[in-house]
Design a protein around this motif. Structure first.
Motif, mmCIF file in Angstrom:
data_model
loop_
_atom_site.group_PDB
_atom_site.id
_atom_site.type_symbol
_atom_site.label_atom_id
_atom_site.label_comp_id
_atom_site.label_asym_id
_atom_site.label_seq_id
_atom_site.Cartn_x
_atom_site.Cartn_y
_atom_site.Cartn_z
ATOM 1 N N CYS A 21 -10.670 106.187 -29.163
ATOM 2 C CA CYS A 21 -11.612 105.146 -28.721
ATOM 3 C C CYS A 21 -12.343 105.578 -27.463
ATOM 4 O O CYS A 21 -13.547 105.326 -27.318
ATOM 5 N N LEU A 22 -11.635 106.235 -26.552
ATOM 6 C CA LEU A 22 -12.249 106.667 -25.297
ATOM 7 C C LEU A 22 -13.211 107.828 -25.517
ATOM 8 O O LEU A 22 -14.282 107.879 -24.917
ATOM 9 N N CYS A 23 -12.844 108.767 -26.367
ATOM 10 C CA CYS A 23 -13.676 109.953 -26.584
ATOM 11 C C CYS A 23 -14.898 109.669 -27.451
ATOM 12 O O CYS A 23 -15.957 110.236 -27.224
ATOM 13 N N ASN A 24 -14.738 108.813 -28.447
ATOM 14 C CA ASN A 24 -15.805 108.630 -29.426
ATOM 15 C C ASN A 24 -16.664 107.390 -29.218
ATOM 16 O O ASN A 24 -17.793 107.341 -29.729
ATOM 17 N N SER A 25 -16.146 106.409 -28.520
ATOM 18 C CA SER A 25 -16.948 105.187 -28.356
ATOM 19 C C SER A 25 -16.573 104.451 -27.075
ATOM 20 O O SER A 25 -16.337 103.247 -27.097
ATOM 21 N N LEU A 26 -16.564 105.188 -25.989
ATOM 22 C CA LEU A 26 -16.190 104.615 -24.694
ATOM 23 C C LEU A 26 -17.066 103.426 -24.328
ATOM 24 O O LEU A 26 -16.579 102.394 -23.884
ATOM 25 N N ILE A 55 -2.364 114.622 -24.432
ATOM 26 C CA ILE A 55 -3.187 113.438 -24.676
ATOM 27 C C ILE A 55 -3.338 112.596 -23.418
ATOM 28 O O ILE A 55 -4.339 111.910 -23.230
ATOM 29 N N MET A 56 -2.369 112.664 -22.537
ATOM 30 C CA MET A 56 -2.428 111.896 -21.293
ATOM 31 C C MET A 56 -3.491 112.452 -20.346
ATOM 32 O O MET A 56 -3.953 111.740 -19.466
ATOM 33 N N GLN A 57 -3.899 113.700 -20.517
ATOM 34 C CA GLN A 57 -4.940 114.273 -19.668
ATOM 35 C C GLN A 57 -6.227 113.451 -19.764
ATOM 36 O O GLN A 57 -6.858 113.145 -18.756
ATOM 37 N N ASN A 58 -6.619 113.075 -20.987
ATOM 38 C CA ASN A 58 -7.836 112.275 -21.156
ATOM 39 C C ASN A 58 -7.672 110.879 -20.571
ATOM 40 O O ASN A 58 -8.588 110.367 -19.926
ATOM 41 N N LEU A 59 -6.523 110.264 -20.790
ATOM 42 C CA LEU A 59 -6.306 108.929 -20.237
ATOM 43 C C LEU A 59 -6.328 108.978 -18.718
ATOM 44 O O LEU A 59 -6.911 108.105 -18.068
ATOM 45 N N ASP A 60 -5.716 110.014 -18.142
ATOM 46 C CA ASP A 60 -5.737 110.171 -16.687
ATOM 47 C C ASP A 60 -7.160 110.394 -16.176
ATOM 48 O O ASP A 60 -7.535 109.874 -15.123
ATOM 49 N N THR A 61 -7.940 111.171 -16.920
ATOM 50 C CA THR A 61 -9.334 111.415 -16.528
ATOM 51 C C THR A 61 -10.116 110.102 -16.501
ATOM 52 O O THR A 61 -10.835 109.817 -15.539
ATOM 53 N N VAL A 62 -9.972 109.303 -17.545
ATOM 54 C CA VAL A 62 -10.695 108.038 -17.626
ATOM 55 C C VAL A 62 -10.211 107.074 -16.546
ATOM 56 O O VAL A 62 -11.020 106.459 -15.836
#
Length: 148
Positions: A21-26, A55-62
């Motif tokens: 959801c974050l990568c494709n349609s934030l 996978i937590m890398q992207n969540l941490d980035t956001v």
């Protein structure tokens, strides 16, 4: 150990869905971002777990990106102001900062008699959301009580 593996797989799947959801349609998911920021402490336990680190890398980035934008916006922000910052930030976050993962694919395995679930489920939807329609609950019979 087997139960632990199943739980780990389910957590991984949920994190992958959030990540997708974050990568494709934030920009279509401001409420998801708001929830991630509000409940960020829930994800602490997954950062150090080897199965979830990638996978937590992207969540941490956001979370980090939006936390910084909210700090810049000041303190004592209203919910509406936080959502406004999130909406603007969703358009400003560079897509290349998020690591791409393979597209998610799910399989549906149909049960032997799916009607045992779907017929009562669909009727419950019709009954509960039939706006403007009156359904006498005592007059509804999904299955005949006759055994013969």
């Amino acid at each position: 150990a087997q139960d632990l593996n199943v739980i780990e797989e389910v957590i991984r799947m949920m994190l992958e869905i959030i990540n997708s959801c974050l990568c494709n349609s934030l920009h279509h998911n401001p409420n998801l971002v708001y929830s991630l920021l509000y409940k960020r402490e829930l994800f602490e336990q997954f950062r150090s777990h080897p199965s979830f680190q990638d996978i937590m890398q992207n969540l941490d980035t956001v979370i980090g990106f939006f936390s910084q934008r909210l700090e810049q916006a000041g303190s004592d922000l209203s919910v509406e102001r936080v959502q406004e910052v999130i909406m603007k930030g969703a358009q400003a976050l560079p897509k290349d900062r998020l690591k791409k993962f393979p597209e998610l694919k799910f399989k549906y395995v149909e049960e032997d008699q799916p009607e045992d679930f779907f017929i009562p489920y669909v009727w419950s939807l019709v009954f509960n959301s039939g706006v403007g329609l009156y359904w006498n609950p005592h007059g509804i019979e999904l299955f005949s009580m006759d055994s013969g």
